[in-house]
Every structure is written in C-alpha cells, then in structure tokens.
Design a protein around this motif. Structure first.
Motif, PDB file in Angstrom:
ATOM      1  N   TYR A 134      -3.109   4.008  -2.617  1.00 19.32           N
ATOM      2  CA  TYR A 134      -3.384   3.059  -3.690  1.00 19.32           C
ATOM      3  C   TYR A 134      -2.565   1.788  -3.471  1.00 19.32           C
ATOM      4  CZ  TYR A 134       1.091   4.269  -5.829  1.00 19.32           C
ATOM      5  OH  TYR A 134       2.430   4.465  -6.057  1.00 19.32           O
ATOM      6  N   VAL A 135      -2.977   0.733  -4.161  1.00 18.08           N
ATOM      7  CA  VAL A 135      -2.185  -0.487  -4.254  1.00 18.08           C
ATOM      8  C   VAL A 135      -2.169  -0.908  -5.714  1.00 18.08           C
ATOM      9  CG1 VAL A 135      -2.695  -1.297  -1.920  1.00 18.08           C
ATOM     10  CG2 VAL A 135      -4.071  -2.120  -3.813  1.00 18.08           C
ATOM     11  N   GLN A 169     -10.082  -3.943   4.754  1.00 15.63           N
ATOM     12  CA  GLN A 169      -8.955  -4.205   5.659  1.00 15.63           C
ATOM     13  C   GLN A 169      -7.685  -3.501   5.172  1.00 15.63           C
ATOM     14  OE1 GLN A 169      -8.933  -5.924   8.598  1.00 15.63           O
ATOM     15  NE2 GLN A 169     -11.157  -6.030   8.393  1.00 15.63           N
ATOM     16  N   LYS A 170      -7.445  -3.561   3.875  1.00 16.05           N
ATOM     17  CA  LYS A 170      -6.223  -2.985   3.309  1.00 16.05           C
ATOM     18  C   LYS A 170      -6.150  -1.471   3.533  1.00 16.05           C
ATOM     19  CE  LYS A 170      -2.551  -3.867   0.770  1.00 16.05           C
ATOM     20  NZ  LYS A 170      -1.590  -4.889   1.152  1.00 16.05           N
ATOM     21  N   PRO A 193      -2.979  -6.837 -13.865  1.00 20.02           N
ATOM     22  CA  PRO A 193      -2.807  -6.007 -12.681  1.00 20.02           C
ATOM     23  C   PRO A 193      -4.121  -5.369 -12.278  1.00 20.02           C
ATOM     24  CG  PRO A 193      -2.069  -4.817 -14.585  1.00 20.02           C
ATOM     25  CD  PRO A 193      -2.428  -6.208 -15.048  1.00 20.02           C
ATOM     26  N   SER A 194      -4.203  -5.021 -11.052  1.00 23.80           N
ATOM     27  CA  SER A 194      -5.350  -4.276 -10.569  1.00 23.80           C
ATOM     28  C   SER A 194      -4.815  -3.106  -9.781  1.00 23.80           C
ATOM     29  CB  SER A 194      -6.200  -5.158  -9.666  1.00 23.80           C
ATOM     30  OG  SER A 194      -7.211  -4.387  -9.084  1.00 23.80           O
ATOM     31  N   CYS A 195      -5.345  -1.948 -10.054  1.00 23.61           N
ATOM     32  CA  CYS A 195      -4.967  -0.765  -9.304  1.00 23.61           C
ATOM     33  C   CYS A 195      -6.177  -0.346  -8.489  1.00 23.61           C
ATOM     34  CB  CYS A 195      -4.551   0.355 -10.248  1.00 23.61           C
ATOM     35  SG  CYS A 195      -4.044   1.853  -9.394  1.00 23.61           S
ATOM     36  N   ARG A 201       0.851  -1.188   0.000  1.00 28.81           N
ATOM     37  CA  ARG A 201       0.000   0.000   0.000  1.00 28.81           C
ATOM     38  C   ARG A 201       0.885   1.235   0.000  1.00 28.81           C
ATOM     39  NH1 ARG A 201      -3.839   2.018   4.853  1.00 28.81           N
ATOM     40  NH2 ARG A 201      -4.229   4.062   3.970  1.00 28.81           N
ATOM     41  N   SER A 202       0.588   2.147  -0.908  1.00 29.22           N
ATOM     42  CA  SER A 202       1.324   3.395  -0.982  1.00 29.22           C
ATOM     43  C   SER A 202       0.389   4.538  -0.613  1.00 29.22           C
ATOM     44  CB  SER A 202       1.870   3.610  -2.399  1.00 29.22           C
ATOM     45  OG  SER A 202       2.589   4.816  -2.458  1.00 29.22           O
TER      46      SER A 202
END
Length: 181
Positions: free
Chosen positions: A21-22, A78-79, A156-158, A14-15
């Motif tokens: 975002y991840v 959760q993230k 990918p998933s953003c 996580r940024s």
C-alpha cells in the motif's frame, strides 16, 4: 492533470507490511478543494453508489475522469510494478456511511487494487471512521498504520493491492478489477 497531483503518488513511500500500500498526502491539488466540494453530487442515501447512479458535474466529474484515466493508472502501475491498464475500473462515491462499513473486511478476489480518496472537511477525532491497515481480519487493535481525522482536509489517498484488510469508509474509491463488479 488539473485536480490530481501525481507527484503525491510518486513521492509516497510504498509499504509491503502487512500488504502492499501507499498513503499519499495531498493527492488532490489544494487550490481545487473548494471547487470539488461545491460540485460534489447531491446524494441523500447512505452507502456506495457507482458513478452511473449519480449525476456528476463540474469539477467532481473531472475528478472521476482523472481517477479513471490513463495517467493515474500508469503512475500506480509504475509504483506497484503491475499493469493496471488491462483491468476495468469500478468507481464509487459515498456521502454518508452506514455502520456496517466500519466492519473489518478484505475486498473481494476480483479486485486487483483499491484506491480510496477522502474529502471529509468536518471529521472530528471522536467520530471514528479512521482508516487502519490491519494485520488480520479479526483484531481492530493490531494495525500497522492509522490515518487519524486531522488528515481528512489534506485529501489523503490510500492505495492498496489486494489481498488486504482495512477499515475504510471514503467518499470516492476506484478499484481495478479482474472483472466488473
């Protein structure tokens, strides 16, 4: 879940710069990709369509069900430390992009979180369409992260919380909204 690998979200870093975002590699289970491509809806017009505007079937319908389901919502809650369960979902699908989708933009204030899922299998380096996490809404060249075309087959998933600025055409997106639309 049969199509989405929740460990991709769980293990993604996580940024928080310039917004939360991840970037989750291999969100879609690799052994299901061909089935997802096979069942992708027949869409002739460009632009985003809601799932209600498209005839969904097979594995692709199952993917939409998983994107809108409680398991993914819980993992993302959760993230990011948010309760996303309380928000309705707006899920869209796009097969062909329009030039206007390459413009820098920030999602509207009703969106709490947006998730983009890419399924491009023939995306070439020189064709553009890269996702960039931008620092502001004016400069394409000031960015924290760029997702180049070679990532496309890796699904990918953003996922980003709003506000945020990005350039981001994608075949499927799910947004957790404060109100529908």
């Amino acid at each position: 879940m049969e199509l989405i690998d929740l460990t991709a979200v769980r293990n993604a870093e996580r940024s928080s710069e310039p917004y939360n975002y991840v970037l989750a590699s291999k969100l879609l289970k690799q052994d299901k990709i061909d089935e997802l491509r096979r069942d992708f809806p027949a869409i002739d017009k460009p632009g985003y369509l809601t799932v209600d505007e498209v005839k969904l079937h097979g594995r692709f319908k199952q993917l939409i069900d998983e994107l809108e389901g409680p398991e993914l919502t819980e993992e993302l809650s959760q993230k990011f430390g948010l309760n996303l369960h309380q928000y309705p979902r707006l899920t869209t699908i796009m097969k062909k992009s329009q030039p206007k989708y390459g413009a820098i933009h920030t999602d509207g204030p009703s969106k709490v979180m947006t998730m983009l899922v890419y399924m491009n299998d023939e995306w070439q380096q020189d064709e553009g369409g890269r996702l960039r996490v931008l620092y502001d809404e004016k400069n394409y060249d000031r960015y924290k992260l760029e997702v180049p075309p070679p990532w496309a087959p890796c699904s990918p998933s953003c996922v980003r919380t709003i506000p945020g600025t990005a350039i981001c055409p994608s075949p499927a997106s799910a947004a957790w909204c404060r109100s529908p639309g």
